[in-house]
Design an enzyme around this catalytic site. Structure first.
Site, PDB file in Angstrom:
ATOM      1  N   LYS A 170       2.595   7.269  11.735  1.00 11.47           N
ATOM      2  CA  LYS A 170       2.251   7.529  10.326  1.00 11.47           C
ATOM      3  C   LYS A 170       1.145   6.587   9.857  1.00 11.47           C
ATOM      4  O   LYS A 170       0.213   6.997   9.146  1.00 11.47           O
ATOM      5  CB  LYS A 170       3.510   7.336   9.464  1.00 11.47           C
ATOM      6  CG  LYS A 170       3.279   7.405   7.942  1.00 11.47           C
ATOM      7  CD  LYS A 170       2.924   8.794   7.480  1.00 11.47           C
ATOM      8  CE  LYS A 170       2.686   8.858   5.969  1.00 11.47           C
ATOM      9  NZ  LYS A 170       3.919   8.726   5.195  1.00 11.47           N
ATOM     10  N   LYS A 226       0.309  -0.056   1.390  1.00  8.93           N
ATOM     11  CA  LYS A 226       1.211  -0.574   2.422  1.00  8.93           C
ATOM     12  C   LYS A 226       0.830  -0.067   3.804  1.00  8.93           C
ATOM     13  O   LYS A 226       1.002  -0.778   4.801  1.00  8.93           O
ATOM     14  CB  LYS A 226       2.663  -0.197   2.111  1.00  8.93           C
ATOM     15  CG  LYS A 226       2.932   1.295   2.076  1.00  8.93           C
ATOM     16  CD  LYS A 226       4.334   1.608   1.566  1.00  8.93           C
ATOM     17  CE  LYS A 226       4.579   3.103   1.484  1.00  8.93           C
ATOM     18  NZ  LYS A 226       5.890   3.436   0.918  1.00  8.93           N
TER      19      LYS A 226
END
Length: 299
Positions: free
Chosen positions: A169, A237
């Site tokens: 991801k 993030k």
């Protein structure tokens, strides 16, 4: 089979409702009950107390960030203190790679299986059950929960060992972010040099420079619309995780480093609560241009 789904936010709501189509005994959990009427309307049980998930065979998590996942799993009163060998946690959250491995190892000591299964795709795809899901962890546990994941996504991939789902991801999202920086930079240059914003936008969203990121963001930029979707502050993030991983492994990543710098500049300018298309605002500030269609309403 009793299954609990913890986190009914922007992505979790649609995923959990699709999960209910399996016919399992589903419990939907969130500390905020504002979504509960939608679940009760569909006959799905709800709770504000995670303790009600302790006896579930499988617990799905869809939480905002690494800190919250750590708190729910390993913190005082967390799942680690209550689950037993054989139970499975499926973390659909997007969190950092290294903490994921630590969470997995801690649960493994108790015989609890922890799968990292982040998703990619916007809220509409969560609602439609058409997400892409990347999974890391024990293959046997993945095989057991895959029929449930198939209700949430049309592409469900086993990526290997623990952490590989989050790593996949992170790589995907950083490629996406690099694309955004690329078209923001060069579209602002194009307008600075005299090209009409709508005309050059039509070229780069249909020609060889076309990307999913451009097709999604460029029309919003032309309208001056930056206030939708997941904020840049929250999305950062992914960038931090990739920078950390590549730094620890001494890997040369000049494009990642450049994207990280532009992203930080955009945050420093105070655009963090906007969506990622706000990277264009940074380039517009630098070059003194506006990449907008005539008569746009917002700034």
């Amino acid at each position: 089979m009793k299954i609990s789904f913890v986190g009914l936010g922007q992505m979790g709501k649609g995923m959990s409702i699709n999960l209910s189509k399996s016919g399992c005994d589903l419990l939907a959990i969130d500390i905020d009950d504002k979504m509960f009427p939608d679940f009760k309307e569909k006959g799905i049980a709800t709770s504000k107390n995670i303790k009600d998930a302790y006896d579930s065979e499988v617990i799905f998590l869809c939480l905002p960030d690494t800190k919250i996942v750590n708190k729910v799993t390993l913190g005082p009163g967390g799942l680690i203190e209550h689950l037993k060998a054989g139970q499975i946690i499926v973390d659909l959250s997007t969190i950092a790679y290294i903490p994921t491995q630590k969470i997995h190892a801690t649960f493994a000591e108790k015989g609890v299986h922890f799968l990292d299964c982040p998703t990619t795709g916007r809220q509409s795809r969560a609602d439609d059950g058409t997400l892409t899901i990347m999974c890391g962890g024990q293959k046997e546990s993945f095989d057991k929960v895959k029929p449930y994941l198939d209700l949430m996504g049309t592409t469900v991939m086993y990526m290997g060992k623990s952490g590989n789902g989050q790593l996949s991801k992170t790589i995907n999202n950083c490629i996406y972010n690099i694309n955004i920086v690329g078209f923001c930079e060069l579209l602002s240059v194009a307008v600075k040099l005299g090209l009409e914003p709508e005309a050059i936008a039509a070229i780069v969203t249909t020609g060889s420079g076309k990307s999913d990121a451009g097709v999604f963001f460029i029309p919003q930029i032309l309208e001056g619309n930056f206030d939708y979707g997941f904020s840049m502050t929250n999305a950062y993030k992914d960038v931090m995780s990739c920078v950390e991983i590549t730094s620890l492994n001494a890997l040369p990543v000049p494009m990642l480093d450049t994207m990280n710098t532009i992203y930080k500049m955009t945050l420093a300018k105070g655009y963090g609560e906007h969506y990622k298309g706000a990277i264009m605002l940074t380039y517009e500030d630098i070059l003194g241009v506006k990449v907008r269609k005539p008569g746009f309403k917002n700034t």
